[in-house]
Scaffold this active site. Structure first.
Site, PDB file in Angstrom:
ATOM      1  N   MET A 171       0.261  12.072   4.067  1.00 23.82           N
ATOM      2  CA  MET A 171       0.533  11.066   3.521  1.00 23.82           C
ATOM      3  C   MET A 171      -1.173  10.342   4.621  1.00 23.82           C
ATOM      4  O   MET A 171      -1.032  10.693   5.533  1.00 23.82           O
ATOM      5  CB  MET A 171       1.272  10.369   3.857  1.00 23.82           C
ATOM      6  CG  MET A 171       2.484  10.404   2.750  1.00 23.82           C
ATOM      7  SD  MET A 171       4.274   9.785   3.077  1.00 23.82           S
ATOM      8  CE  MET A 171       4.959  11.197   4.667  1.00 23.82           C
ATOM      9  N   LYS A 222      -2.278  21.522  -5.210  1.00 23.95           N
ATOM     10  CA  LYS A 222      -1.202  19.899  -5.271  1.00 23.95           C
ATOM     11  C   LYS A 222      -1.940  19.312  -6.107  1.00 23.95           C
ATOM     12  O   LYS A 222      -2.474  18.581  -5.908  1.00 23.95           O
ATOM     13  CB  LYS A 222      -0.941  19.513  -3.826  1.00 23.95           C
ATOM     14  CG  LYS A 222       0.212  18.713  -4.113  1.00 23.95           C
ATOM     15  CD  LYS A 222      -0.345  18.008  -2.628  1.00 23.95           C
ATOM     16  CE  LYS A 222       1.170  16.205  -2.469  1.00 23.95           C
ATOM     17  NZ  LYS A 222       0.811  15.114  -3.696  1.00 23.95           N
ATOM     18  N   TYR A 263       0.525  -0.945  -0.016  1.00 23.04           N
ATOM     19  CA  TYR A 263       0.377   0.443  -0.173  1.00 23.04           C
ATOM     20  C   TYR A 263       0.928   1.285   0.043  1.00 23.04           C
ATOM     21  O   TYR A 263       0.322   2.456  -0.711  1.00 23.04           O
ATOM     22  CB  TYR A 263      -1.003   0.270   1.006  1.00 23.04           C
ATOM     23  CG  TYR A 263      -2.019   1.063   1.436  1.00 23.04           C
ATOM     24  CD1 TYR A 263      -2.880   1.806   0.493  1.00 23.04           C
ATOM     25  CD2 TYR A 263      -1.105   1.916   1.987  1.00 23.04           C
ATOM     26  CE1 TYR A 263      -3.733   2.867   0.450  1.00 23.04           C
ATOM     27  CE2 TYR A 263      -2.069   3.470   3.133  1.00 23.04           C
ATOM     28  CZ  TYR A 263      -3.302   3.954   1.553  1.00 23.04           C
ATOM     29  OH  TYR A 263      -3.777   4.847   2.620  1.00 23.04           O
ATOM     30  N   SER A 273      -2.729  15.268   5.976  1.00 25.30           N
ATOM     31  CA  SER A 273      -3.732  14.732   5.132  1.00 25.30           C
ATOM     32  C   SER A 273      -5.604  15.469   6.300  1.00 25.30           C
ATOM     33  O   SER A 273      -5.639  14.483   7.103  1.00 25.30           O
ATOM     34  CB  SER A 273      -3.348  13.507   4.940  1.00 25.30           C
ATOM     35  OG  SER A 273      -4.595  12.666   4.022  1.00 25.30           O
ATOM     36  N   HIS A 312       1.050  12.299  -7.516  1.00 22.89           N
ATOM     37  CA  HIS A 312       1.415  10.838  -6.152  1.00 22.89           C
ATOM     38  C   HIS A 312       1.735  10.884  -5.976  1.00 22.89           C
ATOM     39  O   HIS A 312       1.601   9.389  -5.908  1.00 22.89           O
ATOM     40  CB  HIS A 312      -0.379  11.849  -6.745  1.00 22.89           C
ATOM     41  CG  HIS A 312      -1.056  11.659  -5.392  1.00 22.89           C
ATOM     42  ND1 HIS A 312      -2.125  12.186  -5.535  1.00 22.89           N
ATOM     43  CD2 HIS A 312      -1.379  10.414  -4.466  1.00 22.89           C
ATOM     44  CE1 HIS A 312      -2.617  11.675  -4.249  1.00 22.89           C
ATOM     45  NE2 HIS A 312      -2.446  11.313  -4.072  1.00 22.89           N
ATOM     46  N   THR A 328      -5.593  19.201  -3.126  1.00 25.07           N
ATOM     47  CA  THR A 328      -4.814  18.092  -3.656  1.00 25.07           C
ATOM     48  C   THR A 328      -6.361  18.111  -4.550  1.00 25.07           C
ATOM     49  O   THR A 328      -7.358  17.705  -4.725  1.00 25.07           O
ATOM     50  CB  THR A 328      -4.916  16.675  -3.396  1.00 25.07           C
ATOM     51  OG1 THR A 328      -3.698  17.360  -2.476  1.00 25.07           O
ATOM     52  CG2 THR A 328      -4.307  15.503  -4.239  1.00 25.07           C
ATOM     53  N   TYR A 362      -8.463  17.053   0.566  1.00 24.60           N
ATOM     54  CA  TYR A 362      -9.509  16.644  -0.239  1.00 24.60           C
ATOM     55  C   TYR A 362     -11.088  16.916  -0.190  1.00 24.60           C
ATOM     56  O   TYR A 362     -11.544  17.014   0.554  1.00 24.60           O
ATOM     57  CB  TYR A 362      -9.638  14.822   0.104  1.00 24.60           C
ATOM     58  CG  TYR A 362      -8.177  14.370  -0.504  1.00 24.60           C
ATOM     59  CD1 TYR A 362      -7.702  14.265  -1.484  1.00 24.60           C
ATOM     60  CD2 TYR A 362      -7.488  13.360   0.692  1.00 24.60           C
ATOM     61  CE1 TYR A 362      -6.483  13.529  -1.847  1.00 24.60           C
ATOM     62  CE2 TYR A 362      -6.074  12.576   0.052  1.00 24.60           C
ATOM     63  CZ  TYR A 362      -5.451  12.867  -0.980  1.00 24.60           C
ATOM     64  OH  TYR A 362      -4.730  12.140  -0.869  1.00 24.60           O
ATOM     65  N   VAL A 370      11.556  12.097  -4.604  1.00 21.87           N
ATOM     66  CA  VAL A 370      11.785  12.812  -3.964  1.00 21.87           C
ATOM     67  C   VAL A 370      12.965  11.649  -2.641  1.00 21.87           C
ATOM     68  O   VAL A 370      12.100  11.256  -1.905  1.00 21.87           O
ATOM     69  CB  VAL A 370      11.723  14.088  -3.302  1.00 21.87           C
ATOM     70  CG1 VAL A 370      12.838  15.009  -2.060  1.00 21.87           C
ATOM     71  CG2 VAL A 370      11.220  15.325  -4.069  1.00 21.87           C
ATOM     72  N   ARG A 371      14.241  11.399  -2.828  1.00 22.34           N
ATOM     73  CA  ARG A 371      15.171   9.978  -2.166  1.00 22.34           C
ATOM     74  C   ARG A 371      16.048  10.844  -1.094  1.00 22.34           C
ATOM     75  O   ARG A 371      17.013  10.266  -0.577  1.00 22.34           O
ATOM     76  CB  ARG A 371      14.982   9.350  -2.440  1.00 22.34           C
ATOM     77  CG  ARG A 371      13.829   8.529  -3.425  1.00 22.34           C
ATOM     78  CD  ARG A 371      12.876   8.173  -2.683  1.00 22.34           C
ATOM     79  NE  ARG A 371      12.418   7.098  -2.926  1.00 22.34           N
ATOM     80  CZ  ARG A 371      10.808   7.679  -3.282  1.00 22.34           C
ATOM     81  NH1 ARG A 371      11.007   9.353  -2.330  1.00 22.34           N
ATOM     82  NH2 ARG A 371       9.576   7.255  -3.721  1.00 22.34           N
TER      83      ARG A 371
END
Length: 371
Positions: free
Chosen positions: A90, A243, A36, A118, A267, A166, A140, A301-302
């Protein structure tokens, strides 16, 4: 397929980068929760493209710039933050750790970066704000406008610093991993910002079917228009962030409707599979809006080099998602704090190596796209 590449590391090996938390997270999470968090929509083409596109962005460093210790301090939406990064919104973070959003928001507070809470948080926005984090509330759009107004009032009363709407979820993307796993929320994880019973559908299991999209379809309003964004702008006096923008035409329209910032995002590869990588569209969006609003980047992005790449392409900052969920799963707030500290250290090194005294000067760097 997809991401991340999970390296087998002994449990006692200290993480040296954000992706090192992935193996630890995978070791403790149920397989369906891992999927997920890390899965994308469809064949995960866009999910994979996000990482590949960032890897193709080369930054041309400058020499003899006299930089020893870059200052990471960055203004975002008129407020100073410790670095040009925030925690992406998230959902359902208590899936990863019992402390969920409280832990990750607390880590953001320690790091001095914004935490985006969120609508589908498993902790009420009031409790998230009580951690001391600088909270931006992510909205949302719900089918019942009265519930939207209620969320806006709660976000304002909780002291949220910005509203992030979003716009790329008219329907939930088809996420094959969740469908195959018949992924559902455990009974103790709920959408804590919604009235009781609004997420009951997400807990009902049917073999071969994930109930999460059905719940989202019942709650989210699918047919939003630009006029709705203009209405939203009239309801709040907070900075407004849009976003989920990829097309420069949408970025210009968002500014025309009152947006103070846009987030170039697909997303995390979880919506339209086959959409371009976010970083691919970043330069066009930056050019389209000019200095009329701030532009942020998320999706893929890491690490600190990725933040440097985004800055060099004109972004004001980035939002970081999955790696912070890996850290949360691996060790709660302490691990999340460690991850954000690693990100700051990587960015400081990347700026110094590129000859930049601060994030603003990184926007003067040249970039090249390699094959």
């Amino acid at each position: 397929m997809g991401e991340p590449t999970v390296t087998d590391l002994p449990a006692e090996t200290p993480p040296v980068c954000l992706t090192d938390f992935a193996a630890r997270a995978r070791a403790v999470l149920p397989a369906d929760v891992w999927d997920y968090v890390n899965g994308g929509s469809g064949a995960e083409v866009t999910l994979t493209a996000n990482r590949a596109a960032l890897d193709r962005v080369a930054v041309l460093p400058r020499m003899l710039c006299g930089v020893e210790l870059p200052d990471l301090t960055t203004p975002l939406l008129g407020r100073p933050y410790a670095m040009p990064a925030g925690v992406a919104p998230m959902a359902y973070q208590r899936l990863l750790h019992p402390d969920g959003e409280r832990a990750l928001a607390g880590a953001a507070a320690t790091a001095g970066v914004p935490y985006l809470a969120s609508t589908l948080s498993s902790t009420p926005v009031e409790d998230v704000a009580a951690t001391g984090a600088e909270v931006w509330f992510q909205l949302y759009w719900l089918r019942e406008r009265s519930l939207v107004l209620d969320l806006l009032a709660r976000a304002r009363d909780a002291g949220c610093r910005a509203l992030v709407v979003t716009v790329d979820v008219p329907v939930l993307g088809r996420r094959f991993r969740d469908l195959r796993n018949a992924f559902r929320l455990p009974a103790e994880v709920v959408a804590a910002n919604l009235p009781h019973g609004r997420d009951d559908l997400a807990h009902l299991g049917t073999p071969g079917v994930s109930p999460v999209p059905a719940r989202s379809g019942a709650v989210f309003a699918p047919a939003l228009r630009w006029a709705d964004l203009a209405w939203l702008r009239e309801q709040v006096d907070l900075p407004l962030v849009v976003k989920g923008v990829l097309d420069p035409r949408d970025a210009r329209e968002a500014v025309a409707r009152g947006a103070d910032a846009v987030v170039v995002s697909n997303h995390g590869g979880r919506q339209l599979d086959g959409a371009p990588a976010s970083v691919t569209m970043l330069p066009e969006v930056v050019e389209a809006v000019g200095d009329r609003c701030e532009v942020l980047l998320d999706s893929g992005v890491r690490g600190g080099t990725d933040v440097l790449r985004a800055l060099a392409l004109g972004a004001a900052g980035v939002l970081v998602g999955r790696p912070l969920l890996w850290a949360l799963a691996a060790g709660g707030r302490p691990a999340a704090e460690e991850a954000l500290a690693l990100l700051a250290g990587e960015l400081r090194d990347a700026l110094a190596l590129a000859g930049c005294a601060d994030p603003a000067s990184a926007r003067e760097l040249r970039t090249l796209v390699t094959s």
